[in-house]
Design a protein around this motif. Structure first.
Motif, PDB file in Angstrom:
ATOM      1  N   SER A 163       0.929  -1.294   0.174  1.00 45.64           N
ATOM      2  CA  SER A 163       0.016  -0.044  -0.094  1.00 45.64           C
ATOM      3  C   SER A 163       0.850   1.240   0.115  1.00 45.64           C
ATOM      4  N   TYR A 164       0.390   2.220  -0.584  1.00 42.33           N
ATOM      5  CA  TYR A 164       1.269   3.603  -0.743  1.00 42.33           C
ATOM      6  C   TYR A 164       1.049   4.325   0.709  1.00 42.33           C
ATOM      7  N   CYS A 165      -0.216   4.384   1.215  1.00 42.85           N
ATOM      8  CA  CYS A 165      -0.485   5.075   2.576  1.00 42.85           C
ATOM      9  C   CYS A 165      -0.994   4.089   3.740  1.00 42.85           C
ATOM     10  N   ALA A 166      -0.581   4.536   4.722  1.00 42.91           N
ATOM     11  CA  ALA A 166      -0.412   3.557   5.842  1.00 42.91           C
ATOM     12  C   ALA A 166      -1.802   4.231   6.758  1.00 42.91           C
ATOM     13  N   TYR A 167      -2.363   5.615   6.487  1.00 41.97           N
ATOM     14  CA  TYR A 167      -3.535   6.285   6.952  1.00 41.97           C
ATOM     15  C   TYR A 167      -4.719   5.509   6.587  1.00 41.97           C
ATOM     16  N   PRO A 168      -5.864   5.325   7.347  1.00 38.23           N
ATOM     17  CA  PRO A 168      -7.193   5.160   6.832  1.00 38.23           C
ATOM     18  C   PRO A 168      -7.704   5.953   5.950  1.00 38.23           C
ATOM     19  N   LYS A 169      -8.446   5.653   4.818  1.00 39.92           N
ATOM     20  CA  LYS A 169      -9.438   6.410   3.879  1.00 39.92           C
ATOM     21  C   LYS A 169      -9.988   7.147   4.586  1.00 39.92           C
TER      22      LYS A 169
ATOM     23  N   TYR B 188      -5.711  12.414   3.448  1.00 39.13           N
ATOM     24  CA  TYR B 188      -5.831  13.390   2.346  1.00 39.13           C
ATOM     25  C   TYR B 188      -4.698  14.061   2.246  1.00 39.13           C
ATOM     26  N   ASN B 189      -3.960  14.520   3.284  1.00 34.46           N
ATOM     27  CA  ASN B 189      -2.750  15.070   3.400  1.00 34.46           C
ATOM     28  C   ASN B 189      -1.623  14.403   2.702  1.00 34.46           C
ATOM     29  N   PHE B 190      -1.645  13.252   2.777  1.00 35.27           N
ATOM     30  CA  PHE B 190      -0.420  12.365   1.971  1.00 35.27           C
ATOM     31  C   PHE B 190      -0.776  12.664   0.537  1.00 35.27           C
ATOM     32  N   TRP B 191      -2.060  12.273  -0.127  1.00 36.97           N
ATOM     33  CA  TRP B 191      -2.444  12.193  -1.435  1.00 36.97           C
ATOM     34  C   TRP B 191      -2.176  13.712  -1.916  1.00 36.97           C
TER      35      TRP B 191
ATOM     36  N   ALA C  77      -6.496   1.133  -9.157  1.00 41.45           N
ATOM     37  CA  ALA C  77      -6.714   0.187  -7.792  1.00 41.45           C
ATOM     38  C   ALA C  77      -5.901   0.439  -6.899  1.00 41.45           C
ATOM     39  N   ASN C  78      -4.712   1.515  -6.868  1.00 40.05           N
ATOM     40  CA  ASN C  78      -3.788   1.549  -5.701  1.00 40.05           C
ATOM     41  C   ASN C  78      -3.726   3.112  -5.343  1.00 40.05           C
ATOM     42  N   THR C  79      -4.224   3.968  -5.899  1.00 35.16           N
ATOM     43  CA  THR C  79      -4.101   5.264  -5.299  1.00 35.16           C
ATOM     44  C   THR C  79      -5.473   6.111  -5.054  1.00 35.16           C
ATOM     45  N   ALA C  80      -5.535   7.384  -4.742  1.00 39.04           N
ATOM     46  CA  ALA C  80      -6.789   7.832  -4.612  1.00 39.04           C
ATOM     47  C   ALA C  80      -7.306   8.756  -5.621  1.00 39.04           C
ATOM     48  N   TRP C  81      -6.565   8.498  -6.776  1.00 36.48           N
ATOM     49  CA  TRP C  81      -6.815   9.258  -8.193  1.00 36.48           C
ATOM     50  C   TRP C  81      -7.560   8.697  -9.012  1.00 36.48           C
TER      51      TRP C  81
END
Length: 250
Positions: A24-30, A36-39, A173-177
């Protein structure tokens, strides 16, 4: 600056290395602020470039390619003490001449110029330019990116577009984009938008409205006329007999 050498290039690949280690790219819960700060930070780095703590800089195109675009490449696998070379999907390594290429693209764009690259075959430039198409598609609203070739097969048979569509599936599949593609989703064109019904029952197109389009010139250089874009890539220029005429029109 061909004398510039980057040390400890993994500093530019933290998202890719995190993905390889954790899936996973981001460890923080969606949905959390941290998520949101990470993305938001990743969007900024992919669009505006990234400067590491030691002052070394790479362009946004280069950062996006290294971290969000798995390619088919040769890797070394060791099993039971035996090392074999196999081809599989893996993130790109950092190469000096990729770094120089993306720097040159940014410099040309900042000066309002076009750019021509001469190169040997099988240096991975279809992967690099396909990543540029996707960077624009996912992160720059209303952007248009074109790929021109003399023949459709250079676009869809392991060409720029095929590689871009593979990246697109991975990023969805793997990002917030991730982006819906309800209006145009074909082998030659994809558009980031969706259709919604307004209060009058009309279908209205909403969304990013960025798109990637392939154009087969095929003995008709005028096929490129009138197409303004954020990016235009010319595929397989060595076998593109209409290249000069089409280039001048574009």
């Amino acid at each position: 600056d061909f004398s510039k050498k980057i040390k400890n290039s993994d500093k530019f690949r933290t998202p890719a290395l995190t993905y390889l280690a954790s899936g996973s790219y981001c460890a923080y819960p969606k949905g959390t602020t941290e998520y949101y700060n990470f993305w938001d930070q990743e969007v900024d780095r992919c669009v505006n470039g990234y400067t590491a703590e030691d002052g070394d800089y790479i362009t946004g195109y280069n950062y996006f390619y290294l971290n969000y675009c798995p390619i088919q490449r040769l890797v070394y696998i060791t099993t039971n003490g035996e090392t074999k070379k196999v081809r599989q999907a893996a993130f790109p390594d950092f190469y000096d001449y990729d770094y120089y290429f993306f720097q040159a693209v940014e410099e040309a764009e900042n000066q309002g110029k076009h750019m021509v690259l001469t190169k040997a075959r099988r240096k991975g430039y279809s992967y690099k330019t396909a990543s540029m198409l996707c960077r624009n598609f996912f992160l720059i609203p209303n952007s248009k990116s074109y790929v021109y070739a003399s023949n459709k097969q250079y676009l869809t048979e392991d060409g720029n577009l095929t590689k871009a569509w593979d990246y697109m599936d991975f990023i969805d599949a793997n990002t917030a984009w991730g982006k819906k593609r309800q209006v145009a989703n074909t082998a030659m064109r994809k558009r980031a938008s969706m259709l919604v019904t307004d209060e009058f029952g009309n279908k209205v197109e909403m969304g990013y409205k960025s798109e990637i389009m392939g154009v087969s010139v095929k003995d008709n250089p005028n096929a490129v006329r009138g197409k303004a874009a954020k990016l235009i890539v010319w595929e397989e220029g060595g076998s593109f007999k209409e290249l000069k005429a089409a280039w001048e029109i574009a």
